[in-house]
Motif scaffolding. Structure first.
Motif, PDB file in Angstrom:
ATOM      1  N   GLU A 154       0.813  -1.214   0.000  1.00  0.00           N
ATOM      2  CA  GLU A 154       0.000   0.000   0.000  1.00  0.00           C
ATOM      3  C   GLU A 154       0.850   1.270   0.000  1.00  0.00           C
ATOM      4  N   ASN A 155       2.164   1.109   0.220  1.00  0.00           N
ATOM      5  CA  ASN A 155       3.088   2.246   0.278  1.00  0.00           C
ATOM      6  C   ASN A 155       2.710   3.194   1.425  1.00  0.00           C
ATOM      7  N   ILE A 156       2.574   2.614   2.616  1.00  0.00           N
ATOM      8  CA  ILE A 156       2.211   3.350   3.816  1.00  0.00           C
ATOM      9  C   ILE A 156       3.339   3.233   4.834  1.00  0.00           C
ATOM     10  N   GLU A 157       3.579   4.315   5.559  1.00  0.00           N
ATOM     11  CA  GLU A 157       4.598   4.318   6.605  1.00  0.00           C
ATOM     12  C   GLU A 157       4.052   5.020   7.849  1.00  0.00           C
ATOM     13  N   ILE A 158       4.347   4.456   9.025  1.00  0.00           N
ATOM     14  CA  ILE A 158       3.953   5.049  10.304  1.00  0.00           C
ATOM     15  C   ILE A 158       5.202   5.199  11.162  1.00  0.00           C
ATOM     16  N   ILE A 159       5.362   6.369  11.766  1.00  0.00           N
ATOM     17  CA  ILE A 159       6.487   6.627  12.672  1.00  0.00           C
ATOM     18  C   ILE A 159       5.942   7.291  13.931  1.00  0.00           C
ATOM     19  N   TRP A 160       6.205   6.673  15.072  1.00  0.00           N
ATOM     20  CA  TRP A 160       5.812   7.246  16.364  1.00  0.00           C
ATOM     21  C   TRP A 160       7.045   7.383  17.239  1.00  0.00           C
ATOM     22  N   CYS A 161       7.046   8.417  18.064  1.00  0.00           N
ATOM     23  CA  CYS A 161       8.055   8.555  19.115  1.00  0.00           C
ATOM     24  C   CYS A 161       7.313   9.130  20.308  1.00  0.00           C
ATOM     25  N   GLN A 162       7.189   8.352  21.382  1.00  0.00           N
ATOM     26  CA  GLN A 162       6.345   8.817  22.479  1.00  0.00           C
ATOM     27  C   GLN A 162       6.923   8.501  23.851  1.00  0.00           C
ATOM     28  N   ARG A 163       6.584   9.389  24.774  1.00  0.00           N
ATOM     29  CA  ARG A 163       7.091   9.289  26.143  1.00  0.00           C
ATOM     30  C   ARG A 163       5.924   9.423  27.116  1.00  0.00           C
ATOM     31  N   PRO A 164       5.545   8.339  27.794  1.00  0.00           N
ATOM     32  CA  PRO A 164       4.445   8.423  28.762  1.00  0.00           C
ATOM     33  C   PRO A 164       4.917   9.021  30.083  1.00  0.00           C
ATOM     34  N   SER A 172      -6.918   9.619  41.340  1.00  0.00           N
ATOM     35  CA  SER A 172      -6.780   9.155  39.962  1.00  0.00           C
ATOM     36  C   SER A 172      -5.312   9.133  39.551  1.00  0.00           C
ATOM     37  N   VAL A 173      -5.040   8.396  38.484  1.00  0.00           N
ATOM     38  CA  VAL A 173      -3.725   8.387  37.848  1.00  0.00           C
ATOM     39  C   VAL A 173      -3.932   8.782  36.388  1.00  0.00           C
ATOM     40  N   GLU A 174      -3.212   9.800  35.942  1.00  0.00           N
ATOM     41  CA  GLU A 174      -3.335  10.236  34.557  1.00  0.00           C
ATOM     42  C   GLU A 174      -2.012  10.030  33.835  1.00  0.00           C
ATOM     43  N   ALA A 175      -2.064   9.261  32.760  1.00  0.00           N
ATOM     44  CA  ALA A 175      -0.871   9.001  31.953  1.00  0.00           C
ATOM     45  C   ALA A 175      -0.897   9.919  30.736  1.00  0.00           C
ATOM     46  N   GLN A 176      -0.041  10.925  30.755  1.00  0.00           N
ATOM     47  CA  GLN A 176       0.092  11.817  29.609  1.00  0.00           C
ATOM     48  C   GLN A 176       1.095  11.201  28.639  1.00  0.00           C
ATOM     49  N   VAL A 177       0.721  11.124  27.376  1.00  0.00           N
ATOM     50  CA  VAL A 177       1.598  10.528  26.362  1.00  0.00           C
ATOM     51  C   VAL A 177       2.106  11.644  25.458  1.00  0.00           C
ATOM     52  N   HIS A 178       3.371  12.020  25.653  1.00  0.00           N
ATOM     53  CA  HIS A 178       3.973  13.094  24.864  1.00  0.00           C
ATOM     54  C   HIS A 178       4.637  12.511  23.620  1.00  0.00           C
ATOM     55  N   GLY A 179       4.674  13.292  22.569  1.00  0.00           N
ATOM     56  CA  GLY A 179       5.355  12.849  21.360  1.00  0.00           C
ATOM     57  C   GLY A 179       4.465  12.926  20.140  1.00  0.00           C
ATOM     58  N   LYS A 364      15.030  20.738  23.710  1.00  0.00           N
ATOM     59  CA  LYS A 364      13.972  21.341  24.515  1.00  0.00           C
ATOM     60  C   LYS A 364      12.857  21.890  23.631  1.00  0.00           C
ATOM     61  N   GLU A 365      13.212  22.371  22.442  1.00  0.00           N
ATOM     62  CA  GLU A 365      12.221  22.966  21.554  1.00  0.00           C
ATOM     63  C   GLU A 365      11.310  21.918  20.923  1.00  0.00           C
ATOM     64  N   VAL A 366      11.876  20.806  20.467  1.00  0.00           N
ATOM     65  CA  VAL A 366      11.133  19.784  19.716  1.00  0.00           C
ATOM     66  C   VAL A 366      10.746  18.596  20.586  1.00  0.00           C
ATOM     67  N   GLY A 367      11.553  18.313  21.603  1.00  0.00           N
ATOM     68  CA  GLY A 367      11.348  17.113  22.404  1.00  0.00           C
ATOM     69  C   GLY A 367      12.124  15.944  21.811  1.00  0.00           C
ATOM     70  N   TRP A 368      11.615  14.733  21.987  1.00  0.00           N
ATOM     71  CA  TRP A 368      12.278  13.534  21.488  1.00  0.00           C
ATOM     72  C   TRP A 368      11.910  13.291  20.024  1.00  0.00           C
ATOM     73  N   ASN A 369      12.900  12.898  19.253  1.00  0.00           N
ATOM     74  CA  ASN A 369      12.676  12.568  17.849  1.00  0.00           C
ATOM     75  C   ASN A 369      13.344  11.232  17.545  1.00  0.00           C
ATOM     76  N   CYS A 370      12.603  10.340  16.906  1.00  0.00           N
ATOM     77  CA  CYS A 370      13.106   8.997  16.605  1.00  0.00           C
ATOM     78  C   CYS A 370      12.966   8.739  15.106  1.00  0.00           C
ATOM     79  N   SER A 371      14.089   8.601  14.422  1.00  0.00           N
ATOM     80  CA  SER A 371      14.080   8.360  12.980  1.00  0.00           C
ATOM     81  C   SER A 371      14.509   6.924  12.698  1.00  0.00           C
TER      82      SER A 371
END
Length: 385
Positions: A154-164, A172-179, A364-371
């Motif tokens: 299908e020529n599809i690509e997915i890229i995630w980089c996340q930090r819970p 309560s417990v709240e899990a914030q998922v950054h990225g 600090k400006e962009v956060g985490w990046n995963c290539s």
């Protein structure tokens, strides 16, 4: 790390729609006297505390790693929603399909139990049809997970980089998922960027789990934008109210004109209303998309990497499924002990750990990046059905 031949690989069922009547669901893994145990577990934790490094007893663990849960968000659907995204005739058709797919990535979570915190370098590699998915834990402090998935047909690509970042707020417990999450439809030259809602576990007054917060989805090339709000309203003492609600809109960012309104429940039906002619249609049916899912199968056990989640946590997962809590405690200590030993070895040699499948950076400006290092993800020895 223990040689993989010494461990029996254990694959557990994916998370599905939470139904009290489903005796085969992962509700079976919840701890006894759950509410009482949770209150005692957090009695010495201050409200607002970051729970990133908090270690749960095995009675509170699902028999799977957080990497598997992230991966299931991509490959565990009964229908091929990614292919539907790619086959839309117009940019607007494709954008609506991407919104539907994004909703499918946020499935029900079980209150009171959580997946294992992945160890550094842990991987999860699964194939479903032509979609190959690879995750790697690229940082441990703070915990950062990278995901790369490709469908060459299908020529599809997915890229995630996340930090819970899970935090305790007293009741309560709240899990914030950054990225950032990216979905690329390469045949159309379109990139869709999106974030993830926060996962809220309510302890009092009525225990439960829900997605909350705002998700923004935007296509960089077409200028189409979706704004989704996940919320759960409760009346006095937590009784009644409207649960698992999702509302939003699709608009043209160049004119700020609202094209569609979105309304429904992310665990049931989500509808789309055309602002121009008032027509309403269903764009997401959770029962059709996330139900009847089966555990993945091992196509080639010898090709499973020693870093694979189902290998690293196999003995612990089996003990949890057997409800052998003494064995589970022992196996959790084994994995954590191996992890600490590897850290000591690197420190003694003054070596920095380098991810195997991703190039990782932080600012600090962009956060985490995963290539991703490789253009395409290879076929996996674990097959999702």
């Amino acid at each position: 790390m223990v040689d993989k031949k010494e461990r029996k690989i254990v694959v557990s069922k994916p998370q599905q729609l939470a139904k009290e009547s489903d005796s085969d669901s992962e509700e079976a893994y919840k701890a006894p006297n759950l509410l009482q145990r949770l209150l005692s577990l957090f009695k010495n934790v201050r409200p607002g505390s970051d729970l990133t490094s908090f270690q749960l007893p095995p009675q509170f663990n699902l028999p799977k790693s957080q990497l598997q849960c992230y991966g299931e968000s991509v490959y565990c659907t009964a229908s091929d929603m990614l292919s539907i995204c790619n086959r839309g005739q117009s940019p607007l058709d494709r954008f609506i399909s991407v919104v539907s797919w994004c909703i499918s990535a946020n499935t029900s979570r079980i209150f009171g139990v959580a997946p294992y915190n992945p160890i550094l370098g842990e991987t999860h590699h699964v194939s479903k049809g032509n979609l190959n998915v690879l995750l790697e834990q690229v940082s441990h402090h703070p915990p950062v997970t990278a995901l790369h998935a490709t469908d060459q047909k299908e020529n599809i690509e997915i890229i995630w980089c996340q930090r819970p970042v899970p935090k305790f707020y007293g009741t309560s417990v709240e899990a914030q998922v950054h990225g950032k999450r990216e979905l690329k439809l390469l045949n159309h030259g379109e990139t869709y960027e999106m974030n993830c809602p926060h996962l809220l576990f309510r302890i009092l007054p009525i225990p439960g789990a829900d997605w909350v917060g705002t998700v923004d989805i935007r296509c960089l090339e077409t200028g189409l934008v979706a704004e989704l709000t996940y919320k759960s309203s409760h009346s006095f003492l937590g009784l009644g109210g409207n649960h698992k609600v999702i509302k939003g809109k699709i608009l043209d960012s160049s004119s700020l004109k609202v094209l569609y309104e979105i309304d429904g429940h992310w665990d049931r039906i989500v509808k789309l209303k055309d602002r121009k002619n008032g027509k309403v249609r269903v764009i997401y049916d959770a029962t059709e998309v996330i139900s009847g899912l089966k555990a993945p199968i091992l196509k080639d056990e010898e090709c499973v990497w020693p870093t694979e989640s189902v290998h690293v946590w196999s003995e612990l997962s089996q003990a949890i499924m057997n409800k052998d809590w003494e064995k589970a405690r022992e196996e959790k200590q084994v994995v954590e002990g191996e992890k600490r030993e590897l850290v000591r070895e690197r420190e003694s040699k003054d070596e920095n750990w380098i991810p195997k499948h991703f190039v990782v950076s932080y600012s600090k400006e962009v956060g985490w990046n995963c290539s991703p290092i490789h253009q395409c993800v290879s076929a996996a020895p674990i097959i999702a059905l």
